[in-house]
Design a protein around this motif. Structure first.
Motif, PDB file in Angstrom:
ATOM      1  N   ARG A  72       0.455  -1.064   0.367  1.00 54.39           N
ATOM      2  CA  ARG A  72       0.080  -0.235   0.254  1.00 54.39           C
ATOM      3  C   ARG A  72       0.470   1.361  -0.264  1.00 54.39           C
ATOM      4  N   PHE A  73      -0.064   2.424  -0.290  1.00 45.31           N
ATOM      5  CA  PHE A  73       1.155   3.460  -0.135  1.00 45.31           C
ATOM      6  C   PHE A  73       1.514   3.807   1.427  1.00 45.31           C
ATOM      7  N   PRO A  74       2.889   4.113   0.918  1.00 43.63           N
ATOM      8  CA  PRO A  74       3.569   4.020   2.545  1.00 43.63           C
ATOM      9  C   PRO A  74       3.563   4.939   4.193  1.00 43.63           C
ATOM     10  N   ARG A  75       2.474   4.863   4.156  1.00 46.83           N
ATOM     11  CA  ARG A  75       1.564   6.399   4.944  1.00 46.83           C
ATOM     12  C   ARG A  75       2.873   6.321   6.184  1.00 46.83           C
ATOM     13  N   ALA A  76       3.419   5.464   7.103  1.00 47.38           N
ATOM     14  CA  ALA A  76       3.871   5.744   8.035  1.00 47.38           C
ATOM     15  C   ALA A  76       5.880   5.922   8.067  1.00 47.38           C
ATOM     16  N   ALA A  77       6.200   4.862   6.859  1.00 42.70           N
ATOM     17  CA  ALA A  77       7.183   5.401   5.939  1.00 42.70           C
ATOM     18  C   ALA A  77       7.586   6.862   5.441  1.00 42.70           C
ATOM     19  N   VAL A  78       6.222   7.320   4.812  1.00 47.57           N
ATOM     20  CA  VAL A  78       6.915   8.801   4.366  1.00 47.57           C
ATOM     21  C   VAL A  78       6.555   9.111   5.415  1.00 47.57           C
ATOM     22  N   ARG A  79       5.331   9.280   6.430  1.00 49.50           N
ATOM     23  CA  ARG A  79       5.711  10.302   7.829  1.00 49.50           C
ATOM     24  C   ARG A  79       6.833   9.947   8.325  1.00 49.50           C
ATOM     25  N   PHE A  80       8.046   8.598   8.511  1.00 52.60           N
ATOM     26  CA  PHE A  80       8.976   9.424   9.303  1.00 52.60           C
ATOM     27  C   PHE A  80      10.200  10.349   8.548  1.00 52.60           C
ATOM     28  N   CYS A  81       9.890   9.809   6.880  1.00 50.19           N
ATOM     29  CA  CYS A  81      10.810  10.718   6.551  1.00 50.19           C
ATOM     30  C   CYS A  81      10.467  12.146   6.257  1.00 50.19           C
ATOM     31  N   LEU A  82       9.290  12.332   6.968  1.00 51.26           N
ATOM     32  CA  LEU A  82       8.973  13.756   6.743  1.00 51.26           C
ATOM     33  C   LEU A  82       9.227  14.766   8.470  1.00 51.26           C
ATOM     34  N   GLU A  83       9.214  13.522   8.934  1.00 47.36           N
ATOM     35  CA  GLU A  83      10.389  13.864  10.388  1.00 47.36           C
ATOM     36  C   GLU A  83      11.176  14.633  10.516  1.00 47.36           C
ATOM     37  N   ALA A  84      12.362  13.456   9.403  1.00 51.69           N
ATOM     38  CA  ALA A  84      13.968  13.047   9.559  1.00 51.69           C
ATOM     39  C   ALA A  84      13.556  14.779   8.688  1.00 51.69           C
ATOM     40  N   ALA A  85      12.817  15.388   7.463  1.00 44.10           N
ATOM     41  CA  ALA A  85      13.019  16.805   6.751  1.00 44.10           C
ATOM     42  C   ALA A  85      13.390  17.522   8.234  1.00 44.10           C
ATOM     43  N   MET A  86      13.011  17.339   9.017  1.00 40.93           N
ATOM     44  CA  MET A  86      13.088  18.514  10.195  1.00 40.93           C
ATOM     45  C   MET A  86      12.023  20.458   9.756  1.00 40.93           C
ATOM     46  N   HIS A  87      11.399  19.993   9.125  1.00 37.12           N
ATOM     47  CA  HIS A  87      10.069  20.603   8.892  1.00 37.12           C
ATOM     48  C   HIS A  87      10.671  21.738   7.537  1.00 37.12           C
ATOM     49  N   SER A  88      11.988  21.282   7.300  1.00 34.15           N
ATOM     50  CA  SER A  88      11.820  22.082   5.747  1.00 34.15           C
ATOM     51  C   SER A  88      11.684  21.483   4.274  1.00 34.15           C
ATOM     52  N   PRO A  89      11.498  22.670   3.866  1.00 37.03           N
ATOM     53  CA  PRO A  89      11.169  22.424   2.252  1.00 37.03           C
ATOM     54  C   PRO A  89      11.647  20.667   2.173  1.00 37.03           C
ATOM     55  N   ILE A  90      10.193  20.034   1.395  1.00 39.94           N
ATOM     56  CA  ILE A  90      10.958  18.806   0.189  1.00 39.94           C
ATOM     57  C   ILE A  90      10.280  19.242  -1.252  1.00 39.94           C
ATOM     58  N   ASP A  91      11.566  19.620  -1.825  1.00 33.13           N
ATOM     59  CA  ASP A  91      11.172  19.684  -3.446  1.00 33.13           C
ATOM     60  C   ASP A  91      11.012  19.213  -4.541  1.00 33.13           C
ATOM     61  N   HIS A  92      10.879  17.900  -4.089  1.00 35.78           N
ATOM     62  CA  HIS A  92      10.859  17.793  -5.034  1.00 35.78           C
ATOM     63  C   HIS A  92       9.912  16.305  -4.713  1.00 35.78           C
ATOM     64  N   VAL A  93       8.835  14.980  -4.762  1.00 28.46           N
ATOM     65  CA  VAL A  93       8.381  13.761  -5.296  1.00 28.46           C
ATOM     66  C   VAL A  93       8.552  13.083  -6.043  1.00 28.46           C
ATOM     67  N   VAL A  94       8.776  11.557  -5.880  1.00 24.07           N
ATOM     68  CA  VAL A  94       9.779  10.718  -6.484  1.00 24.07           C
ATOM     69  C   VAL A  94       9.202   9.819  -6.289  1.00 24.07           C
ATOM     70  N   PHE A  95       7.814   9.567  -7.834  1.00 26.82           N
ATOM     71  CA  PHE A  95       7.266   7.891  -7.650  1.00 26.82           C
ATOM     72  C   PHE A  95       8.291   7.282  -8.460  1.00 26.82           C
ATOM     73  N   PHE A  96       8.232   4.876  -7.862  1.00 29.94           N
ATOM     74  CA  PHE A  96       9.439   5.124  -8.611  1.00 29.94           C
ATOM     75  C   PHE A  96       9.168   4.061 -10.131  1.00 29.94           C
ATOM     76  N   ASP A  97       7.754   4.195 -10.286  1.00 23.33           N
ATOM     77  CA  ASP A  97       7.683   3.774 -12.044  1.00 23.33           C
ATOM     78  C   ASP A  97       6.911   4.836 -12.709  1.00 23.33           C
ATOM     79  N   LYS A  98       6.579   5.008 -13.950  1.00 27.41           N
ATOM     80  CA  LYS A  98       5.685   5.549 -15.077  1.00 27.41           C
ATOM     81  C   LYS A  98       3.900   4.064 -15.056  1.00 27.41           C
ATOM     82  N   PRO A  99       3.101   4.802 -14.301  1.00 24.41           N
ATOM     83  CA  PRO A  99       1.981   4.137 -13.967  1.00 24.41           C
ATOM     84  C   PRO A  99       1.634   4.171 -15.184  1.00 24.41           C
TER      85      PRO A  99
END
Length: 609
Positions: free
Chosen positions: A40-67
């Motif tokens: 499923r969409f990695p909601r918890a893993a994304v939340r963990f990564c956003l916490e690691a970003a420390m409120h700094s901007p996320i410049d891009h989100v990249v999905f790993f293939d082309k649906p």
């Protein structure tokens, strides 16, 4: 610059965060949801990564293939085989259409629910599947130039691809397309042997040394046409994965004279022979590929990724072959690693950012997941009802070494959780490899899994060459198989060769029998103080006590449970198994001191793999 990479919707969903080209956080969704290979969409893993970003901007989100390309492949495959499989096609079309054609809006909806307003629609990018794999292998590697070989089941269309990496540039130069797939060929035999596709391939690889490759000729004659350069075509008359819900068909079963093995039924010599045969054919194909690529390109370095790159026996053959001087394998070579690769591909290829080469590599020993402070550890254990003692570092390593030497099985929980399929000394179950009963005990009493499955050794990097036939002393990710050094063996090669069947699986072959497979092979992890200080200190303490710088290292989980993430999960697994001791940070728990009412068998929660 910060970029979030996401892999999802096939198997083993994950998220990764890179900052200025360096991987700073990565985790698989299964570790949070406790659902093995959660797609499923990695909601918890994304939340963990956003916490690691420390409120700094996320410049891009990249999905790993082309649906859309993946949907095109699904559509064209069914049309080319029509009317065969039409019922399956008709039933699946609404789901495929929703997931593939409208995935941008689905992804943006998920991201907006997690962090409202943080991700504008133009921040979402899509990489190609094999480019994501190739980027995950090349950019974290220590090489300025390399050939990058990606092999898996299938991405959008590609099943095998070759890329050339140079500095920050990465260019795919060749592809082999679906349905001709080495990953799917191996998975077909995984299914035929009674194991689950996408998780049982490890079992097939572990079973292979017990058998004779007597079906290799049949496979080459009827199933796969292999050219000198390793390119190949599969005879689709024997497979069902293009249009059906199974991997093989009746013609395949007739070829080998038996129906597929029912899951959990007895494993016979026949199944070991089937495993040995497809393993031999797989090794032959990848060696033909790598030899041809080395000759064609003149490159000295090779990077590997994709699910087939998790075949550590084949990796060991590639490394020993010498066609390339150096080989680096992405430790999270499967789809989870695509999250890292997608982010790195965007950073270097989309934003044109320069590359910083790290040594020994840029994966931070795979210690990329959550960690817990001493206060958090103690609070979690107390809440769970655990009885524990907090000890000093000096006492911790010596006492744990003494326990291991006395035959105790130790749950070892330290630092950041590993990313990828291997436990590397942070979320591990450890044992004494010198004990003849330890392999059986770990399989049947701790992991609740098949008795034939081997265990990997961790060894001090500085002692590795004295105990194993390693060409280099840096192998931190358990990604290649080598053999136990001849001076550590207790029987001859001839004796071993004549006693390598399933009935002889407990024959003592070396002074470290619990990590010596039937053919003297071992999936070695070397441990350096620079990369994992606490695990290195434990190995040093064990060596000082016993003269042996080796420990059994297996993942901290029971069969088909994801590796534990939190101290509470570690305690639950400890109480559900015959582990003797649990060490979480500096908190030490002994089984005999715990409340027996807290012990319960939770292995039935997890579907058998």
């Amino acid at each position: 610059m910060q970029i979030l990479g996401i892999s999802a919707y096939y198997h083993d969903s994950a998220a990764a965060l890179i900052r200025d080209g360096i991987v700073v956080a990565a985790a698989q969704e299964e570790r949070f949801t406790r659902k093995k290979q959660d797609s499923r969409f990695p909601r918890a893993a994304v939340r963990f990564c956003l916490e690691a970003a420390m409120h700094s901007p996320i410049d891009h989100v990249v999905f790993f293939d082309k649906p859309f390309l993946k949907f095109e492949r699904i559509l064209e495959t069914y049309l080319s085989f029509a009317p065969k499989g039409f019922a399956t096609f008709r039933a699946g079309l609404p789901v495929w259409a929703k997931e593939k054609l409208f995935q941008r809006s689905l992804l943006m909806k998920e991201l907006d629910e997690l962090a409202p307003g943080r991700f504008p629609s133009d921040s979402l990018l899509f990489s190609e599947h094999h480019l994501s794999h190739a980027a995950s292998a090349f950019y974290p590697s220590p090489f300025d130039e390399a050939v990058v070989l990606t092999m898996d089941g299938v991405g959008e269309w590609a099943t095998t691809s070759v890329a050339i990496g140079n500095g920050s540039k990465l260019r795919v130069i060749r592809e082999l397309l679906f349905p001709h797939s080495l990953g799917l060929l191996y998975s077909a035999f995984t299914s035929y042997a009674g194991f689950r596709v996408n998780s049982g391939e490890y079992k097939l690889m572990g079973l292979a040394p017990y058998g004779e490759p007597r079906f290799s000729g049949v496979i080459r004659e009827h199933l796969v046409d292999v050219k000198d350069d390793g390119s190949f075509r599969l005879n689709q008359r024997y497979f069902n994965y293009c249009t059906g819900l199974s991997m093989t068909n009746a013609r395949f079963h007739a070829l080998f004279g038996r129906p597929p093995r029912p899951p959990e039924s007895p494993i016979e010599d026949f199944h070991a022979d089937v495993a040995a045969s497809i393993q031999q054919v797989t090794e032959d194909i990848v060696l033909r590929m790598t030899r041809a690529l080395a000759k064609e390109t003149g490159q000295k370095n090779l990077c590997l990724a994709g699910g087939v790159a998790l075949n550590c026996v084949a990796n060991g053959k590639i490394a020993a072959d010498g066609a390339f001087e150096k080989v680096w394998v992405q430790p999270a070579a499967g789809d989870a690693g695509g999250a890292i690769g997608a982010a790195l591909a965007a950073y270097h290829l989309h934003t044109k950012a320069a590359r910083q080469i790290c040594h020994p590599d840029a994966m931070n020993a795979c210690a990329l997941g959550p960690e817990f402070s001493p206060e958090e550890v103690e609070a979690a254990l107390a809440t769970a009802g655990a009885r524990f003692t907090v000890v000093s570092n000096e006492a911790l390593f010596d006492e744990t070494a003494v326990a291991l030497a006395a035959g105790e099985v130790v749950g070892w929980f330290q630092g950041r959780m590993e990313f990828g399929p291997r436990a590397l000394g942070n979320r591990s179950i450890l044992g004494d490899p010198r004990r003849t009963d330890m392999q059986k005990k770990l399989n049947l009493k701790i992991k609740f899994r098949e008795s034939f499955r081997p265990f990997a050794p961790s060894v001090l990097a500085e002692a590795a060459a004295d105990w194993f036939d390693v060409s280099a002393t840096h192998s931190p990710y358990m990604q290649t198989v080598t053999t136990v050094a001849e001076k550590r063996r207790t029987i001859s090669a001839q004796h071993a060769a004549s006693h390598h069947g399933l009935k002889d699986q407990y024959l003592v072959r070396s002074v470290i029998p619990a990590v010596t497979h039937t053919d003297f092979s071992a999936r070695v992890q070397t441990v350096c103080a620079k990369e994992n200080l606490r695990y290195h200190m434990l190995l040093k303490a064990f060596e000082k006590l016993t003269g042996c710088p080796v420990l059994i290292n297996t993942s901290f989980n029971v069969r088909n449970e994801p590796i534990v993430c939190t101290p509470a999960e570690a305690f639950a697994c400890f109480m559900a198994t015959d582990m003797d001791r649990l060490v979480v940070g500096n908190a030490v728990l002994r089984k005999v001191e715990q409340d027996s009412a807290l012990a319960f068998d939770y292995s039935s929660r997890f579907a058998l793999d």
